[in-house]
Design a protein around this motif. Structure first.
Motif, mmCIF file in Angstrom:
data_model
loop_
_atom_site.group_PDB
_atom_site.id
_atom_site.type_symbol
_atom_site.label_atom_id
_atom_site.label_comp_id
_atom_site.label_asym_id
_atom_site.label_seq_id
_atom_site.Cartn_x
_atom_site.Cartn_y
_atom_site.Cartn_z
ATOM 1 N N GLY A 1 -26.943 58.624 -6.369
ATOM 2 C CA GLY A 1 -27.005 60.054 -6.676
ATOM 3 C C GLY A 1 -25.764 60.810 -6.210
ATOM 4 O O GLY A 1 -25.844 61.706 -5.369
ATOM 5 N N SER A 2 -24.606 60.439 -6.749
ATOM 6 C CA SER A 2 -23.327 61.008 -6.287
ATOM 7 C C SER A 2 -23.343 62.533 -6.328
ATOM 8 O O SER A 2 -23.891 63.152 -7.247
ATOM 9 C CB SER A 2 -22.193 60.508 -7.185
ATOM 10 N N GLN A 3 -22.714 63.114 -5.320
ATOM 11 C CA GLN A 3 -22.558 64.564 -5.219
ATOM 12 C C GLN A 3 -21.072 64.888 -5.184
ATOM 13 O O GLN A 3 -20.254 64.064 -4.793
ATOM 14 C CB GLN A 3 -23.229 65.068 -3.940
ATOM 15 N N PRO A 4 -20.700 66.119 -5.568
ATOM 16 C CA PRO A 4 -19.266 66.483 -5.536
ATOM 17 C C PRO A 4 -18.626 66.250 -4.171
ATOM 18 O O PRO A 4 -17.452 65.868 -4.102
ATOM 19 C CB PRO A 4 -19.285 67.968 -5.912
ATOM 20 N N GLU A 5 -19.382 66.423 -3.102
ATOM 21 C CA GLU A 5 -18.805 66.210 -1.759
ATOM 22 C C GLU A 5 -18.535 64.735 -1.454
ATOM 23 O O GLU A 5 -17.921 64.412 -0.435
ATOM 24 C CB GLU A 5 -19.706 66.812 -0.675
ATOM 25 N N ASP A 6 -18.993 63.847 -2.333
ATOM 26 C CA ASP A 6 -18.665 62.426 -2.177
ATOM 27 C C ASP A 6 -17.271 62.105 -2.705
ATOM 28 O O ASP A 6 -16.768 60.995 -2.507
ATOM 29 C CB ASP A 6 -19.673 61.537 -2.920
ATOM 30 N N SER A 7 -16.661 63.061 -3.371
ATOM 31 C CA SER A 7 -15.318 62.835 -3.913
ATOM 32 C C SER A 7 -14.352 62.551 -2.774
ATOM 33 O O SER A 7 -14.208 63.359 -1.849
ATOM 34 C CB SER A 7 -14.845 64.061 -4.700
ATOM 35 N N ALA A 8 -13.720 61.402 -2.839
ATOM 36 C CA ALA A 8 -12.838 60.954 -1.757
ATOM 37 C C ALA A 8 -12.223 59.627 -2.187
ATOM 38 O O ALA A 8 -12.607 59.054 -3.215
ATOM 39 C CB ALA A 8 -13.618 60.754 -0.457
ATOM 40 N N THR A 9 -11.303 59.155 -1.380
ATOM 41 C CA THR A 9 -10.814 57.779 -1.534
ATOM 42 C C THR A 9 -11.552 56.904 -0.535
ATOM 43 O O THR A 9 -11.647 57.245 0.642
ATOM 44 C CB THR A 9 -9.301 57.703 -1.290
ATOM 45 N N TYR A 10 -12.085 55.806 -1.019
ATOM 46 C CA TYR A 10 -12.846 54.887 -0.166
ATOM 47 C C TYR A 10 -11.967 53.661 0.079
ATOM 48 O O TYR A 10 -11.545 52.978 -0.854
ATOM 49 C CB TYR A 10 -14.168 54.515 -0.828
ATOM 50 N N LEU A 11 -11.712 53.419 1.353
ATOM 51 C CA LEU A 11 -10.830 52.323 1.760
ATOM 52 C C LEU A 11 -11.644 51.219 2.414
ATOM 53 O O LEU A 11 -12.541 51.500 3.214
ATOM 54 C CB LEU A 11 -9.802 52.808 2.792
ATOM 55 N N CYS A 12 -11.312 49.987 2.074
ATOM 56 C CA CYS A 12 -11.885 48.891 2.850
ATOM 57 C C CYS A 12 -10.759 48.153 3.549
ATOM 58 O O CYS A 12 -9.618 48.124 3.070
ATOM 59 C CB CYS A 12 -12.719 47.953 1.989
ATOM 60 N N GLY A 13 -11.077 47.576 4.692
ATOM 61 C CA GLY A 13 -10.095 46.832 5.458
ATOM 62 C C GLY A 13 -10.696 45.545 5.969
ATOM 63 O O GLY A 13 -11.830 45.525 6.442
ATOM 64 N N ASN A 14 -9.940 44.464 5.840
ATOM 65 C CA ASN A 14 -10.365 43.160 6.352
ATOM 66 C C ASN A 14 -9.686 42.934 7.690
ATOM 67 O O ASN A 14 -8.458 42.949 7.779
ATOM 68 C CB ASN A 14 -9.973 42.057 5.369
ATOM 69 N N ALA A 15 -10.475 42.746 8.723
ATOM 70 C CA ALA A 15 -9.925 42.508 10.051
ATOM 71 C C ALA A 15 -9.835 41.010 10.265
ATOM 72 O O ALA A 15 -10.807 40.351 10.591
ATOM 73 C CB ALA A 15 -10.797 43.156 11.107
ATOM 74 N N GLY A 16 -8.632 40.460 10.006
ATOM 75 C CA GLY A 16 -8.376 39.068 10.344
ATOM 76 C C GLY A 16 -7.571 39.082 11.627
ATOM 77 O O GLY A 16 -8.062 39.411 12.684
#
Lengths: 116, 109
Positions: free
Chosen positions: B79-94
């Motif tokens: 149920g996306s909302q306008p306040e969800d607008s963003a860049t979503y980053l993932c990071g792998n911790a090796g």
């Protein structure tokens, strides 16, 4: 709440100038990091430090140096700024352990540096 | 070449839509998987840190799953909302935390 502050939000410098970006955290974290963010490339690690006076190279250290004289402060230095160093620079800190791998990193607001 | 890949690069959805995006990482060099949300003009904020294969974490309408054997994580927004607008980053911790290029989500009202 953890607070990570960076000295400037926006900075404009000329090619060849020496540039200092300062980062201060107030949660007594051992680990501190400097990243740059460029469109489509995510965050790339420049340097990190796990203790005072300690530093480790990240993925892209060329053209940069760092200084950590006090636990709360981590400085990124561009010895001779070049146009390809125009970017968004983010500082982060985290509690000790595993080079920050397991622990959440807390980020500053970023400094957008433009080198003309 | 990034060894953490995120897809899609950007996504436009309508308010109320549910959405998901993918983070792929090398399963041979895994220690922990981080998700962050980065809203414009703000600092990136941590959403989840995940370590166990099969793990699922939830924060409000956002959830994430992890498959360490095949090297991927999914982030879901219900149920996306306008306040969800963003860049979503993932990071792998090796050896160190390596981020992907991010997924930019725009939710239209």
């Amino acid at each position: 709440d953890v607070k990570v502050t960076q000295s400037s939000r926006y900075l404009v410098k000329r090619t060849g100038e020496k540039v200092f970006l300062e980062c201060v955290q107030d949660m007594d974290h051992e680990n501190m990091f400097w990243y740059r963010q460029d469109p489509g490339l995510g965050l790339r690690l420049i340097y990190f430090s796990y203790d005072v006076k300690m530093k480790e190279k990240g993925d892209i250290p060329e053209g940069y140096s760092v200084s950590r004289e006090k636990k709360e402060r981590f400085s990124l230095i561009l010895e001779s700024a070049s146009t390809n160093q125009t970017s968004m620079y983010l500082c982060a800190s985290s509690p000790p352990g595993s080079g920050g791998a397991l622990n959440t990193q807390y980020f500053g607001p970023g400094t957008r540096l433009t080198v003309l | 070449i990034l060894n953490v890949e995120q897809s899609p690069q950007s996504l436009h959805v309508q308010e109320g839509d549910s959405t998901n995006f993918t983070c792929s990482f090398p399963s041979s060099n895994f220690y922990a998987l981080h998700w962050y949300r980065w809203e414009t003009a703000k600092s990136p904020e941590a959403l989840f840190v995940m370590t166990l294969n099969g793990d699922e974490k939830k924060k409000g309408r956002i959830s994430a799953t992890l498959n360490t054997k095949e090297g991927y994580s999914y982030l879901y927004i219900k149920g996306s909302q306008p306040e969800d607008s963003a860049t979503y980053l993932c990071g792998n911790a090796g050896n160190m935390l390596t981020f992907g290029g991010g997924t930019r989500l725009m939710v239209k009202p």
